[in-house]
Scaffold this motif. Structure first.
Motif, PDB file in Angstrom:
ATOM      1  N   ALA A  80      13.254  19.640  67.321  1.00  0.00           N
ATOM      2  CA  ALA A  80      11.861  19.260  67.043  1.00  0.00           C
ATOM      3  C   ALA A  80      11.739  17.743  66.933  1.00  0.00           C
ATOM      4  O   ALA A  80      12.613  17.073  66.381  1.00  0.00           O
ATOM      5  CB  ALA A  80      11.386  19.921  65.755  1.00  0.00           C
ATOM      6  N   ILE A  81      10.661  17.214  67.463  1.00  0.00           N
ATOM      7  CA  ILE A  81      10.424  15.768  67.403  1.00  0.00           C
ATOM      8  C   ILE A  81       9.989  15.385  65.992  1.00  0.00           C
ATOM      9  O   ILE A  81       9.164  16.066  65.376  1.00  0.00           O
ATOM     10  CB  ILE A  81       9.351  15.348  68.428  1.00  0.00           C
ATOM     11  CG1 ILE A  81       9.904  15.543  69.843  1.00  0.00           C
ATOM     12  CG2 ILE A  81       8.922  13.909  68.224  1.00  0.00           C
ATOM     13  CD1 ILE A  81       8.919  15.205  70.954  1.00  0.00           C
ATOM     14  N   LYS A 134      21.089   8.281  64.922  1.00  0.00           N
ATOM     15  CA  LYS A 134      21.952   8.041  66.082  1.00  0.00           C
ATOM     16  C   LYS A 134      22.457   9.354  66.681  1.00  0.00           C
ATOM     17  O   LYS A 134      22.654   9.452  67.900  1.00  0.00           O
ATOM     18  CB  LYS A 134      23.132   7.157  65.668  1.00  0.00           C
ATOM     19  CG  LYS A 134      22.714   5.743  65.314  1.00  0.00           C
ATOM     20  CD  LYS A 134      23.847   4.934  64.733  1.00  0.00           C
ATOM     21  CE  LYS A 134      24.645   4.264  65.808  1.00  0.00           C
ATOM     22  NZ  LYS A 134      25.624   3.296  65.256  1.00  0.00           N
ATOM     23  N   ALA A 135      22.644  10.377  65.837  1.00  0.00           N
ATOM     24  CA  ALA A 135      23.108  11.675  66.331  1.00  0.00           C
ATOM     25  C   ALA A 135      21.983  12.476  66.978  1.00  0.00           C
ATOM     26  O   ALA A 135      22.242  13.424  67.708  1.00  0.00           O
ATOM     27  CB  ALA A 135      23.721  12.471  65.183  1.00  0.00           C
ATOM     28  N   HIS A 136      20.728  12.122  66.686  1.00  0.00           N
ATOM     29  CA  HIS A 136      19.573  12.845  67.239  1.00  0.00           C
ATOM     30  C   HIS A 136      18.566  11.826  67.774  1.00  0.00           C
ATOM     31  O   HIS A 136      17.378  11.853  67.433  1.00  0.00           O
ATOM     32  CB  HIS A 136      18.907  13.720  66.172  1.00  0.00           C
ATOM     33  CG  HIS A 136      19.839  14.670  65.499  1.00  0.00           C
ATOM     34  ND1 HIS A 136      20.649  14.312  64.440  1.00  0.00           N
ATOM     35  CD2 HIS A 136      20.111  15.983  65.740  1.00  0.00           C
ATOM     36  CE1 HIS A 136      21.366  15.354  64.049  1.00  0.00           C
ATOM     37  NE2 HIS A 136      21.067  16.380  64.828  1.00  0.00           N
ATOM     38  N   MET A 137      19.049  10.928  68.619  1.00  0.00           N
ATOM     39  CA  MET A 137      18.241   9.779  69.047  1.00  0.00           C
ATOM     40  C   MET A 137      16.932  10.175  69.713  1.00  0.00           C
ATOM     41  O   MET A 137      15.878   9.618  69.423  1.00  0.00           O
ATOM     42  CB  MET A 137      19.050   8.895  69.984  1.00  0.00           C
ATOM     43  CG  MET A 137      18.350   7.605  70.369  1.00  0.00           C
ATOM     44  SD  MET A 137      18.279   6.424  69.009  1.00  0.00           S
ATOM     45  CE  MET A 137      19.881   5.652  69.153  1.00  0.00           C
ATOM     46  N   THR A 138      16.978  11.164  70.614  1.00  0.00           N
ATOM     47  CA  THR A 138      15.774  11.481  71.384  1.00  0.00           C
ATOM     48  C   THR A 138      14.673  12.115  70.535  1.00  0.00           C
ATOM     49  O   THR A 138      13.489  11.972  70.849  1.00  0.00           O
ATOM     50  CB  THR A 138      16.115  12.434  72.547  1.00  0.00           C
ATOM     51  OG1 THR A 138      16.751  13.600  72.012  1.00  0.00           O
ATOM     52  CG2 THR A 138      17.037  11.756  73.536  1.00  0.00           C
ATOM     53  N   ASP A 155      14.680  11.894  66.849  1.00  0.00           N
ATOM     54  CA  ASP A 155      14.504  11.263  65.541  1.00  0.00           C
ATOM     55  C   ASP A 155      14.505   9.739  65.564  1.00  0.00           C
ATOM     56  O   ASP A 155      14.571   9.101  64.499  1.00  0.00           O
ATOM     57  CB  ASP A 155      15.602  11.744  64.584  1.00  0.00           C
ATOM     58  CG  ASP A 155      15.351  13.154  64.092  1.00  0.00           C
ATOM     59  OD1 ASP A 155      14.580  13.863  64.754  1.00  0.00           O
ATOM     60  OD2 ASP A 155      15.922  13.550  63.065  1.00  0.00           O
ATOM     61  N   CYS A 156      14.435   9.145  66.756  1.00  0.00           N
ATOM     62  CA  CYS A 156      14.350   7.682  66.805  1.00  0.00           C
ATOM     63  C   CYS A 156      13.102   7.196  66.057  1.00  0.00           C
ATOM     64  O   CYS A 156      13.078   6.091  65.508  1.00  0.00           O
ATOM     65  CB  CYS A 156      14.329   7.191  68.246  1.00  0.00           C
ATOM     66  SG  CYS A 156      12.945   7.841  69.211  1.00  0.00           S
ATOM     67  N   TYR A 157      12.083   8.068  65.994  1.00  0.00           N
ATOM     68  CA  TYR A 157      10.830   7.691  65.310  1.00  0.00           C
ATOM     69  C   TYR A 157      11.054   7.505  63.813  1.00  0.00           C
ATOM     70  O   TYR A 157      10.343   6.736  63.162  1.00  0.00           O
ATOM     71  CB  TYR A 157       9.767   8.763  65.557  1.00  0.00           C
ATOM     72  CG  TYR A 157       9.759   9.236  66.982  1.00  0.00           C
ATOM     73  CD1 TYR A 157       9.166   8.468  67.982  1.00  0.00           C
ATOM     74  CD2 TYR A 157      10.385  10.425  67.360  1.00  0.00           C
ATOM     75  CE1 TYR A 157       9.188   8.887  69.306  1.00  0.00           C
ATOM     76  CE2 TYR A 157      10.414  10.845  68.674  1.00  0.00           C
ATOM     77  CZ  TYR A 157       9.809  10.067  69.646  1.00  0.00           C
ATOM     78  OH  TYR A 157       9.839  10.463  70.950  1.00  0.00           O
TER      79      TYR A 157
END
Length: 639
Positions: free
Chosen positions: A246-247, A309-313, A315-317
């Protein structure tokens, strides 16, 4: 008459002579008196010399006696002063032994100050006879100072809970509690004295090292840490989602509440310090007191950074949100206290670096995901990565303020490589001005979005060429992707940002059309004739209706067979094109666009060819399957 005048003159002369005789007699007496006075003065002067000879030595002795008397008085005074410290010791010792709580703080402070003054005077006298008394006074003063420090500790601990519930103050928007005025007054009095002693002993350069300052930091520091501990843990726990794919959505992590509580708690603590300590102590002591809580913040941000860093796409937000929240916290505390900016910048640095690197990393991830595709839909249907990429950009708009500051630090285009993203403008926390989302920040973000779309489309084209191969399918696939991107941009907050940059989509739409209409060229080739007729039989351009029968009369049998073959070949290829067009999976806009392109390319050529040669099968439909109306109906059915 002459005799009378002579007689009167004689009488006058006689009278004058008599007066002169009187004056001479008086003058003689005066002279005698003067001689007597002179003789007396001579005798008096001789007497004065004798007196001076007698009095002089006596006067000198008198002065010596006066000097001796003064010296005696001074000695007596010194003795009195030397006796006073001993007397003071006896008088003040009872107060010191009672302690500040029983004796009363004001009385106690007065007593210890008097003892301290007596000790200073005794040391200044430097008499050997007073050394024992000075040593006793020294021990008494040290005992008094120790009791004051102990009393400071007791007062502060009594007023300091182990922790408080920060959510009570954050959710109700209440100020965090400060020490009571009564305790502040007492603590301030103790600090004023102890800090003065500390400065006199050479500790002025390090005010936070004074005994009471150390006590304050040792008591209040753990209170700050314990109060914020649960919120620190909650910030880490709320980063873990039930659905890892999930984003991240703004505000779903506890970091915002954590920062609010830290701000309120730190500001209240700074107010306490300002009320108790001297101006030069405020900053250093505030830093020392908050140090443990700041270290916990650093650990929390490092854990969150590892998660991002482990979920960049997805959780980068969260990294963008942390940058904004901690930067805002730093600016607020800087405004209120003038402190902690460097400490907060150091804590934020790992997350800020990750946020900067994410921009390039997301582009690279897009390329990797597309390159890893093993299959693409044979009917040209769009794939999820297209909408997911635009959704990522849509989500970024919710974090435009921190993203804008990050992109400004990178510079326009600085995201195009991970190496460039590692550069930027230092590690310091951006100022409030950096979060002004002006034209520059928006333009840079719009450029990033356009780059993302272009990278996506280029990767899709490269993969489609390998996996789909057929140009028509590639065209459908690319056109569907362009349409989805454009629709999602138009229906979101990306629209005002990208209105001036959608030319990138027009380029890809043209490329998709060129792929798809390759089939139209293959179909249209059957409608080009190279048959030569006699110049007299050839209809002139613009002459009006074409007489197909007349044209056919001028053709040889071979040419007529060639026309029949062309009609048959056209029918077969056109029917195949129409069938495949209906089988492709197209977005509504794509189907309409390609149907229109097909019609514009083929219908005029077919109508011309039909006008010239439709009489080749004399209306039987054996070769000429479509008239102009029926082929127009076919095109309409394709929309």
């Amino acid at each position: 008459m002459a005799v009378g005048f002579s007689g009167s003159r004689h009488a006058a002369d006689e009278e004058a002579r008599a007066e002169v005789d009187v004056l001479n007699s008086r003058l003689e007496k005066t002279t005698q008196l003067t001689k007597k006075i002179q003789a007396c003065l001579g005798r008096l002067e001789d007497s004065g010399k004798s007196v001076r000879e007698v009095i002089g030595p006596l006067n000198n002795e008198t002065k010596k006696l006066q000097t001796l008397t003064n010296n005696v008085d001074a000695v007596i005074g010194a003795i009195e002063r030397l006796r006073q410290p001993a007397d003071s010791k006896n008088d003040e010792e009872q107060t010191i032994r009672m302690g500040p709580e029983k004796a009363g703080l004001s009385n106690y402070l007065g007593s210890i100050k008097r003892l301290d003054k007596a000790l200073s005077d005794m040391r200044a006298s430097n008499l050997r006879s007073t050394q024992a008394t000075a040593a006793e006074l020294q021990r008494l003063v040290q005992s008094g100072n120790a009791q004051l420090e102990s009393h400071f500790d007791k007062l502060l601990r009594g007023e300091t809970p182990r922790s408080i519930e920060p959510l009570h103050y954050v959710t109700k928007q209440k100020p965090f509690p400060v020490l009571s005025q009564d305790k502040i007054a007492r603590l301030g009095l103790i600090n004023a004295y102890v800090a003065g002693v500390h400065r006199q002993s050479g500790g002025a350069a390090l005010p936070q090292e004074s005994p009471v300052a150390k006590i304050y930091a040792e008591i209040r520091g753990p209170y700050l840490s314990a109060t914020l501990a649960n919120l620190a843990a909650a910030s880490v726990n709320t980063a873990k989602k039930k659905n890892p794919d999930a984003i991240y959505r703004a505000g779903t992590n506890g970091i915002g509440t954590y920062a609010q509580a830290m701000e309120g708690l730190f500001v209240a603590e700074y107010d306490n310090i300002c009320s108790i300590f001297m101006r030069e102590d405020w900053g250093p002591l505030f830093q020392t007191t908050c140090q443990a809580a700041l270290m916990e913040l650093g650990r929390t941000l490092r854990e969150l950074n590892s998660h991002v860093k482990a979920h960049m796409t997805t959780d980068c937000y969260l990294a963008y949100e942390i940058v904004e929240i901690i930067s805002g916290l730093s600016n607020k505390l800087e405004t209120r206290t003038g402190e902690l900016k460097a400490s907060l910048a150091a804590s934020l640095k790992p997350v800020r670096e990750t946020a900067k690197l994410s921009l390039a990393e997301l582009l690279e991830e897009t390329k990797r995901r597309v390159a890893a595709l093993q299959v693409l839909p044979a009917d040209g249907a769009p794939i999820p990565i297209v909408s997911e990429t635009v959704q990522r950009l849509q989500t970024m708009v919710d974090f435009l303020r921190p993203i804008s500051s990050i992109m400004i630090s990178l510079g326009d285009g600085g995201w195009k490589s991970a190496t460039a993203a590692k550069g930027g403008v230092g590690d310091a926390i951006p100022s409030l001005a950096s979060f002004d989302i002006g034209a520059d920040g928006k333009e840079i973000f719009a450029h990033y979005c356009a780059d993302t779309i272009d990278v996506l489309m280029a990767a899709l084209e490269a993969r489609a060429r390998v996996l789909l191969q057929k140009k028509a399918v590639i065209g459908v696939f690319l056109a569907n992707s362009v349409t989805i991107v454009e629709r999602m941009v138009q229906d979101s907050d990306l629209k005002p940002l990208l209105e001036q940059r959608l030319g990138v989509l027009d380029q890809w739409r043209k490329k998709a059309t060129s792929f798809y209409t390759e089939t139209c060229k293959d179909v249209s080739v059957h409608l080009f004739d190279v048959i030569h007729t006699n110049r007299g039989q050839r209809p002139t351009s613009g002459q009006g209706a074409v007489d197909s029968a007349s044209i056919l009369k001028g053709l040889s049998s071979k040419d007529k067979e060639n026309i029949k073959t062309k009609f048959q070949a056209f029918n077969a290829s056109f029917d195949d094109m129409v069938a495949r067009h209906k089988q492709y999976s197209m977005e509504r806009e794509v189907r309409q666009m390609f149907a229109r392109d097909m019609q514009h390319m083929i219908e005029p050529l077919y109508n011309r060819f039909w006008d010239r040669y439709h009489e080749v099968d004399k209306g039987k439909g054996k070769y000429v399957k479509y008239d102009k109306a029926s082929i127009a109906a076919v095109f309409l059915s394709l929309y």
